[in-house]
Design an enzyme around this catalytic site. Structure first.
Site, PDB file in Angstrom:
ATOM      1  N   ARG A 117       5.266   6.703  14.229  1.00  0.00           N
ATOM      2  CA  ARG A 117       5.331   7.194  12.857  1.00  0.00           C
ATOM      3  C   ARG A 117       4.766   8.609  12.785  1.00  0.00           C
ATOM      4  O   ARG A 117       3.696   8.879  13.330  1.00  0.00           O
ATOM      5  CB  ARG A 117       4.532   6.284  11.907  1.00  0.00           C
ATOM      6  CG  ARG A 117       4.803   6.567  10.439  1.00  0.00           C
ATOM      7  CD  ARG A 117       3.968   5.680   9.529  1.00  0.00           C
ATOM      8  NE  ARG A 117       2.681   6.291   9.206  1.00  0.00           N
ATOM      9  CZ  ARG A 117       1.695   5.654   8.574  1.00  0.00           C
ATOM     10  NH1 ARG A 117       1.835   4.390   8.229  1.00  0.00           N
ATOM     11  NH2 ARG A 117       0.563   6.282   8.311  1.00  0.00           N
ATOM     12  N   HIS A 135       0.828  -1.207   0.000  1.00  0.00           N
ATOM     13  CA  HIS A 135       0.000   0.000   0.000  1.00  0.00           C
ATOM     14  C   HIS A 135       0.861   1.256   0.000  1.00  0.00           C
ATOM     15  O   HIS A 135       2.053   1.224   0.317  1.00  0.00           O
ATOM     16  CB  HIS A 135      -0.923   0.028   1.225  1.00  0.00           C
ATOM     17  CG  HIS A 135      -0.186   0.165   2.524  1.00  0.00           C
ATOM     18  ND1 HIS A 135       0.576  -0.847   3.063  1.00  0.00           N
ATOM     19  CD2 HIS A 135      -0.069   1.217   3.380  1.00  0.00           C
ATOM     20  CE1 HIS A 135       1.111  -0.433   4.200  1.00  0.00           C
ATOM     21  NE2 HIS A 135       0.744   0.817   4.402  1.00  0.00           N
ATOM     22  N   ASP A 152       0.494   4.892   1.995  1.00  0.00           N
ATOM     23  CA  ASP A 152      -0.251   5.308   3.189  1.00  0.00           C
ATOM     24  C   ASP A 152      -1.444   6.204   2.863  1.00  0.00           C
ATOM     25  O   ASP A 152      -1.303   7.257   2.220  1.00  0.00           O
ATOM     26  CB  ASP A 152       0.677   6.021   4.167  1.00  0.00           C
ATOM     27  CG  ASP A 152       1.689   5.078   4.795  1.00  0.00           C
ATOM     28  OD1 ASP A 152       1.339   3.910   5.023  1.00  0.00           O
ATOM     29  OD2 ASP A 152       2.824   5.515   5.058  1.00  0.00           O
ATOM     30  N   HIS A 189       4.789  -0.022   0.345  1.00  0.00           N
ATOM     31  CA  HIS A 189       5.536  -0.830   1.305  1.00  0.00           C
ATOM     32  C   HIS A 189       4.657  -1.912   1.912  1.00  0.00           C
ATOM     33  O   HIS A 189       3.422  -1.849   1.845  1.00  0.00           O
ATOM     34  CB  HIS A 189       6.158   0.042   2.402  1.00  0.00           C
ATOM     35  CG  HIS A 189       5.172   0.769   3.255  1.00  0.00           C
ATOM     36  ND1 HIS A 189       4.498   1.898   2.826  1.00  0.00           N
ATOM     37  CD2 HIS A 189       4.729   0.541   4.516  1.00  0.00           C
ATOM     38  CE1 HIS A 189       3.700   2.332   3.780  1.00  0.00           C
ATOM     39  NE2 HIS A 189       3.825   1.521   4.817  1.00  0.00           N
TER      40      HIS A 189
END
Length: 274
Positions: free
Chosen positions: A262, A102, A104, A247
């Site tokens: 994150r 995907h 993000d 990723h």
């Protein structure tokens, strides 16, 4: 090894990924160093840093140099700050963060520009993340396929229902229509912009046509020649460009844990030019 003014970058594969040597982000990043890091990022699409003993605020400050913070629609966060997304998987987790290929939150009208993950705890083995270059994926397609895709748009839909336990979502789950091929606003390179995590349908095609074409493209992204693989260590930091990278986080360490924070930076509306 590629030399920049303040550091060196070791390429992890021919198409994507660079391991940065000679930088301690806890010492701060001035404008000149920022420009060098940005240049290396545009060159390598994903940058990796080892042994970065930074605080959550230093993490925020570094990522914030690249733009405004993006707030995830549903993920839990740390220190009462929605910009500090918690990444955590343990033996009680129902799922692994990033378990399928995907980009993000591509379902946002203005999807994230980039993501900055600082890992604090790693399993004794496993837990790698794979990154795939969407530049390389696009460039590997035949000219007729590139021509077909250039004129198409696809619907991206998010649904985080029950994915984060009892945590209440920050906002409504987004959905948007984006070009299947997007032009990177900085490098001007073309990148494939559909992913199995969020892309649901190609606009204007029948259900069967869309399913067949997306199935081909999702499989195409998985080609190992487009990829690099990163083995996390405590205090590793990775920054990836969501405009040209997908990723996948491998969950091969059950029942051990992997966790970190994150920070994601907001981007702009994808477009196709050329």
């Amino acid at each position: 090894m590629n030399s920049y003014e303040y550091f060196q970058v070791e390429a992890l594969s021919p198409n994507i990924g660079g391991l940065v040597h000679g930088l301690d982000l806890s010492k701060g990043v001035d404008d000149d160093l920022f420009q060098a890091i940005h240049k290396a990022w545009m060159d390598h699409q994903v940058l990796f840093f080892r042994d970065q003993s930074i605080t959550a605020q230093e993490h925020l400050d570094f990522a914030g140099m690249f733009g405004q913070y993006h707030i995830h629609p549903a993920a839990p966060y740390a220190d009462g700050n929605p910009a500090l997304m918690v990444i955590h998987t343990d033996r009680d987790s129902k799922r692994n963060n990033g378990s399928g290929w995907h980009s993000d939150v591509s379902a946002d009208e203005q999807p994230p520009l980039g993501s900055f993950l600082h890992v604090h705890k790693v399993p004794s083995q496993g837990g790698d993340t794979l990154f795939s270059s969407m530049y390389a994926a696009y460039e590997a397609l035949s000219s007729p396929m590139q021509s077909l895709l250039k004129g198409l748009e696809a619907q991206h839909v998010s649904d985080y229902t029950n994915l984060y336990g009892d945590h209440e979502p920050q906002r409504e789950f987004p959905q948007a229509v984006h070009p299947v091929i997007r032009t990177h606003p900085v490098t001007k390179r073309k990148a494939l912009y559909v992913n199995s995590g969020f892309t649901r349908h190609i606009v204007g095609l029948s259900r069967n046509e869309s399913r067949q074409l997306l199935s081909f493209l999702f499989k195409h992204v998985e080609n190992p020649t487009f990829q690099c693989r990163f083995k996390w260590q405590v205090n590793s930091l990775a920054m990836w460009d969501n405009r040209c990278v997908q990723h996948l986080a491998v969950w091969d360490y059950f029942p051990e844990s992997r966790s970190g924070l994150r920070v994601t930076i907001a981007g702009d509306k994808p477009y196709f030019e050329g």
